[in-house]
Design an enzyme around this catalytic site. Structure first.
Site, mmCIF file in Angstrom:
data_model
loop_
_atom_site.group_PDB
_atom_site.id
_atom_site.type_symbol
_atom_site.label_atom_id
_atom_site.label_comp_id
_atom_site.label_asym_id
_atom_site.label_seq_id
_atom_site.Cartn_x
_atom_site.Cartn_y
_atom_site.Cartn_z
ATOM 1 N N PHE A 14 0.808 -1.226 0.000
ATOM 2 C CA PHE A 14 0.000 0.000 0.000
ATOM 3 C C PHE A 14 0.835 1.267 0.000
ATOM 4 O O PHE A 14 0.371 2.325 -0.414
ATOM 5 C CB PHE A 14 -0.949 0.015 1.222
ATOM 6 C CG PHE A 14 -0.280 0.460 2.512
ATOM 7 C CD1 PHE A 14 -0.117 1.813 2.805
ATOM 8 C CD2 PHE A 14 0.213 -0.465 3.426
ATOM 9 C CE1 PHE A 14 0.515 2.229 3.977
ATOM 10 C CE2 PHE A 14 0.840 -0.069 4.593
ATOM 11 C CZ PHE A 14 0.990 1.287 4.865
ATOM 12 N N LYS A 35 -1.161 -7.209 -9.141
ATOM 13 C CA LYS A 35 -2.126 -7.264 -8.036
ATOM 14 C C LYS A 35 -1.681 -6.206 -7.034
ATOM 15 O O LYS A 35 -0.807 -6.442 -6.212
ATOM 16 C CB LYS A 35 -2.116 -8.654 -7.400
ATOM 17 C CG LYS A 35 -3.400 -9.078 -6.711
ATOM 18 C CD LYS A 35 -3.872 -8.188 -5.587
ATOM 19 C CE LYS A 35 -3.098 -8.345 -4.314
ATOM 20 N NZ LYS A 35 -3.437 -7.335 -3.280
ATOM 21 N N GLU A 51 -4.973 -3.684 -1.919
ATOM 22 C CA GLU A 51 -6.411 -3.427 -1.891
ATOM 23 C C GLU A 51 -6.734 -2.161 -1.097
ATOM 24 O O GLU A 51 -7.865 -1.683 -1.115
ATOM 25 C CB GLU A 51 -7.153 -4.633 -1.302
ATOM 26 C CG GLU A 51 -6.848 -4.967 0.164
ATOM 27 C CD GLU A 51 -5.567 -5.803 0.367
ATOM 28 O OE1 GLU A 51 -4.617 -5.650 -0.427
ATOM 29 O OE2 GLU A 51 -5.539 -6.577 1.344
ATOM 30 N N SER A 77 5.369 -6.951 3.433
ATOM 31 C CA SER A 77 5.956 -7.247 4.748
ATOM 32 C C SER A 77 6.748 -8.558 4.678
ATOM 33 O O SER A 77 6.505 -9.408 3.814
ATOM 34 C CB SER A 77 4.838 -7.356 5.780
ATOM 35 O OG SER A 77 3.909 -8.335 5.367
ATOM 36 N N CYS A 131 9.424 1.830 3.417
ATOM 37 C CA CYS A 131 10.353 0.734 3.714
ATOM 38 C C CYS A 131 11.760 1.264 3.913
ATOM 39 O O CYS A 131 12.615 0.570 4.435
ATOM 40 C CB CYS A 131 10.343 -0.278 2.581
ATOM 41 S SG CYS A 131 10.953 0.425 1.057
ATOM 42 N N GLU A 150 8.852 -4.269 13.159
ATOM 43 C CA GLU A 150 8.707 -3.185 12.186
ATOM 44 C C GLU A 150 7.386 -2.486 12.514
ATOM 45 O O GLU A 150 6.302 -3.041 12.286
ATOM 46 C CB GLU A 150 8.662 -3.720 10.751
ATOM 47 C CG GLU A 150 8.619 -2.576 9.740
ATOM 48 C CD GLU A 150 8.367 -3.019 8.300
ATOM 49 O OE1 GLU A 150 7.666 -4.015 8.072
ATOM 50 O OE2 GLU A 150 8.865 -2.318 7.388
HETATM 51 P P1 NAD Z 1 1.559 -6.612 3.087
HETATM 52 O O1 NAD Z 1 2.602 -7.669 3.190
HETATM 53 O O2 NAD Z 1 0.446 -6.628 4.063
HETATM 54 O O3 NAD Z 1 0.865 -6.668 1.628
HETATM 55 C C1 NAD Z 1 1.628 -6.663 0.441
HETATM 56 C C2 NAD Z 1 0.818 -7.325 -0.667
HETATM 57 O O4 NAD Z 1 0.581 -8.686 -0.323
HETATM 58 C C3 NAD Z 1 -0.555 -6.692 -0.891
HETATM 59 O O5 NAD Z 1 -0.825 -6.683 -2.263
HETATM 60 C C4 NAD Z 1 -1.494 -7.620 -0.128
HETATM 61 O O6 NAD Z 1 -2.783 -7.669 -0.688
HETATM 62 C C5 NAD Z 1 -0.819 -8.966 -0.240
HETATM 63 N N1 NAD Z 1 -1.003 -9.813 0.943
HETATM 64 C C6 NAD Z 1 -1.206 -9.409 2.232
HETATM 65 N N2 NAD Z 1 -1.285 -10.473 3.051
HETATM 66 C C7 NAD Z 1 -1.128 -11.573 2.280
HETATM 67 C C8 NAD Z 1 -1.096 -12.966 2.551
HETATM 68 N N3 NAD Z 1 -1.253 -13.440 3.784
HETATM 69 N N4 NAD Z 1 -0.904 -13.819 1.524
HETATM 70 C C9 NAD Z 1 -0.739 -13.368 0.268
HETATM 71 N N5 NAD Z 1 -0.755 -12.044 -0.043
HETATM 72 C C10 NAD Z 1 -0.946 -11.156 0.942
HETATM 73 O O7 NAD Z 1 2.321 -5.218 3.101
HETATM 74 P P2 NAD Z 1 1.689 -3.752 3.174
HETATM 75 O O8 NAD Z 1 1.155 -3.532 4.546
HETATM 76 O O9 NAD Z 1 0.809 -3.500 2.018
HETATM 77 O O10 NAD Z 1 2.996 -2.858 2.953
HETATM 78 C C11 NAD Z 1 3.875 -2.516 3.974
HETATM 79 C C12 NAD Z 1 5.041 -3.460 4.053
HETATM 80 O O11 NAD Z 1 5.742 -3.495 2.818
HETATM 81 C C13 NAD Z 1 6.072 -3.049 5.085
HETATM 82 O O12 NAD Z 1 6.523 -4.194 5.749
HETATM 83 C C14 NAD Z 1 7.181 -2.424 4.256
HETATM 84 O O13 NAD Z 1 8.467 -2.447 4.848
HETATM 85 C C15 NAD Z 1 7.139 -3.294 3.056
HETATM 86 N N6 NAD Z 1 7.750 -2.637 1.907
HETATM 87 C C16 NAD Z 1 8.980 -3.082 1.510
HETATM 88 C C17 NAD Z 1 9.613 -2.458 0.455
HETATM 89 C C18 NAD Z 1 10.956 -2.928 -0.004
HETATM 90 O O14 NAD Z 1 11.394 -2.479 -1.042
HETATM 91 N N7 NAD Z 1 11.647 -3.806 0.708
HETATM 92 C C19 NAD Z 1 8.992 -1.400 -0.217
HETATM 93 C C20 NAD Z 1 7.735 -0.980 0.206
HETATM 94 C C21 NAD Z 1 7.126 -1.614 1.282
#
Ligand code: NAD
Length: 503
Positions: free
Chosen positions: A155, A179, A182, A232, A287, A388
């Site tokens: 997000f 994808k 959401e 994450s 991140c 985090e």
């Molecule tokens: P998230 O892991 O909750 O979601 C990421 C994606 O995975 C979304 O599209 C979501 O719909 C999907 N998703 C969520 N739970 C899932 C599951 N159980 N199984 C399969 N798919 C699932 O992350 P977020 O809250 O949207 O974003 C924040 C996180 O992203 C933070 O941890 C941040 O550090 C990380 N991030 C990392 C970088 C990087 O380059 N390393 C960059 C941006 C964000």
């Protein structure tokens, strides 16, 4: 509720147009500055993912054979459209993510760098050629696209992160199913419309909205050959294991806990400005946010005082207000989770120097607000250090020496970004050599590499071998083929059952 009052419906983009089916499930999208539901978003079932993959698979047959000249023309057209639409896209980001407009504009500008890079694809895809590698025999290499590739994004950068991947993937001759998160889905659909206007054939870029159901189908679909994931760490690990278990090429970028080390000789005003900017920009939902300042004990009191004195001056408010510097968090649940760390950190023994719950806010009463927070005397076994938090909570850990500061950074399971603040060139040289982190800043707090390098952390911040965007992105989205070639006219030496050797 009249039709006019009903929140807009955001749906998938499949085969060059909005999907016209009826979704079985959907989610709410909020305006985080007011707390109001602004739209609903369709959640894809496995059948809708299959539809998008089938469209991509079909489109790929033509796109992979489309000349580099034509592909490049589409990329340049997209670049122009995207550049002209920067303000519009930034406004969309702010309305669903909450980050302030200037920050959203920065995100869009960095996204543009990845598009710029992919516009150079004819140069990037040049192979190698060795004439006369053996007598009368030439050897050359080409890089070819993989097929349908999946992109799953978080997000916090709804435009930039998808565009870390999509331009390179398309330029290399692949078809894409994205994808997006959401929580703020509109940017992805907006970008899909721009690709269509740029002349990209229908089906080469598709968007399916949704949650784990859609992700799981992408991870198991036999026609999805590679997956780029950002999110994450627990989900990144799951995506990497499941995707590679199903035979796919996967790069899965995870979470972070970025440390900024401040040595005794540093310019403390510069360091305090950097800690505040990188700790609280985008409400800490980056991140590459700095979440831990490691202060060498000698200057810790002075540095904490300088950071603390800057915080009350930060203007927290609705991102659409031109004077706002920090916006709300993404959801009420996330705001409550982040705020929960304030009591927990205090109970664990850290000292809460600034409590953001008391910070004045210029925004909607029901917005998802939390002002900037500062903890001092944080220790590595406290949850505010190990977790985090992904919010505006900055922790200061005190360490007696440079060596113990680096030891702390290296012991952390994450390794996304780090920074050192000092005027000592020798210390910088040691730090950049010793530190076990993928991206390093020297007096620069958020060292996100420019678009013609690649982005990636180490350890639990990235699963897979290849970093995102830039040259590593081109390698990820292509596979190498090496051709060994002889033409009639050169002697082949007759029958020889021995293993061929070059002469
Ligand atoms: P998230 O892991 O909750 O979601 C990421 C994606 O995975 C979304 O599209 C979501 O719909 C999907 N998703 C969520 N739970 C899932 C599951 N159980 N199984 C399969 N798919 C699932 O992350 P977020 O809250 O949207 O974003 C924040 C996180 O992203 C933070 O941890 C941040 O550090 C990380 N991030 C990392 C970088 C990087 O380059 N390393 C960059 C941006 C964000």
């Amino acid at each position: 509720m009249t039709i006019k009052d009903r929140p807009a419906r955001i749906t998938h983009w499949i085969d060059g147009k909005p999907w016209n089916g009826t979704a079985e499930r959907s989610g709410e999208v909020f305006d985080p500055a007011t707390g109001a539901v602004s739209s609903t978003v369709d959640f894809a079932s496995p059948a809708e993912v299959d539809e998008a993959v089938a469209s991509a698979r079909h489109a790929w047959q033509g796109w992979r054979d489309t000349s580099l000249a034509t592909r490049t023309a589409v990329l340049f057209a997209f670049r122009e459209l995207f550049s002209s639409a920067r303000s519009e896209l930034a406004a969309i980001i702010t309305s669903e993510h909450g980050k302030v407009l200037s920050d959203a504009a920065g995100e869009v500008q960095r996204a543009l760098e990845s598009v710029d890079f992919a516009c150079g694809i004819p140069h990037l895809l040049k192979g190698e050629f060795s004439e006369n590698a053996s007598t009368g025999l030439d050897v050359y290499s080409v890089r070819q696209p993989l097929g349908v590739v999946g992109v799953i994004s978080p997000f916090n950068f709804p435009a930039m992160v998808p565009l870390w991947f999509v331009p390179n993937a398309i330029a290399c001759g692949n078809a894409v199913v994205l994808k997006p998160s959401e929580k703020d889905p509109s940017s992805a659909t907006f970008i899909a419309e721009l690709w269509a206007r740029a002349g990209l054939p229908a089906g080469v870029f598709n968007v399916v909205h949704g949650d784990k159901v859609a992700v799981d189908r992408m991870l198991e679909h036999p026609d999805v050959k590679a997956v780029s994931f950002v999110g994450s760490t627990p989900v990144a690990r799951y995506v990497y294991r499941t995707g590679t278990g199903n035979g796919k090429r996967v790069q899965a970028l995870g979470g972070a806990k970025n440390h900024m080390v401040v040595l005794a000789d540093a310019d403390l005003d510069l360091a305090a400005d950097a800690a505040v900017s990188a700790g609280f920009g985008s409400a800490g939902e980056r991140c590459m946010a700095v979440s831990v300042v490691v202060a060498v004990e000698e200057i810790a009191d002075e540095l904490v005082a300088k950071i603390a004195e800057r915080i009350p001056r930060l203007r927290v408010g609705d991102g659409r207000r031109p004077d706002s510097e920090m916006g709300p968090l993404i959801t009420a649940a996330h705001r409550d989770r982040v705020a929960g760390y304030l009591d927990r950190g205090t109970a664990e023994g850290a000292s809460l120097v600034v409590d953001g719950r008391a910070h004045g806010v210029e925004g909607g009463r029901d917005g998802f607000w939390l002002g900037p927070c500062l903890f001092d005397r944080v220790e590595p076994d406290m949850s505010i250090y190990t977790d985090e938090i992904f919010g505006p909570v900055l922790s200061v850990v005190r360490r007696p020496t440079y060596a113990s500061a680096v030891e702390l950074v290296n012991a952390n399971p994450y390794g996304n970004g780090t920074a050192i603040f000092t005027n000592d060139g020798g210390a910088v040289r040691r730090f950049r050599h010793d530190v076990e982190v993928g991206m390093v800043g020297v007096n620069v707090p958020i060292p996100v590499p420019v678009g013609y390098y690649s982005f990636g952390g180490w350890k639990d911040s990235l699963f897979g071998d290849t970093h995102a965007y830039g040259p590593e992105g081109v390698r990820f989205y292509t596979r190498a083929k090496v051709v060994t070639s002889r033409w009639p006219g050169s002697s082949h030496g007759g029958i020889d059952l021995g293993f061929p050797h070059n002469t």
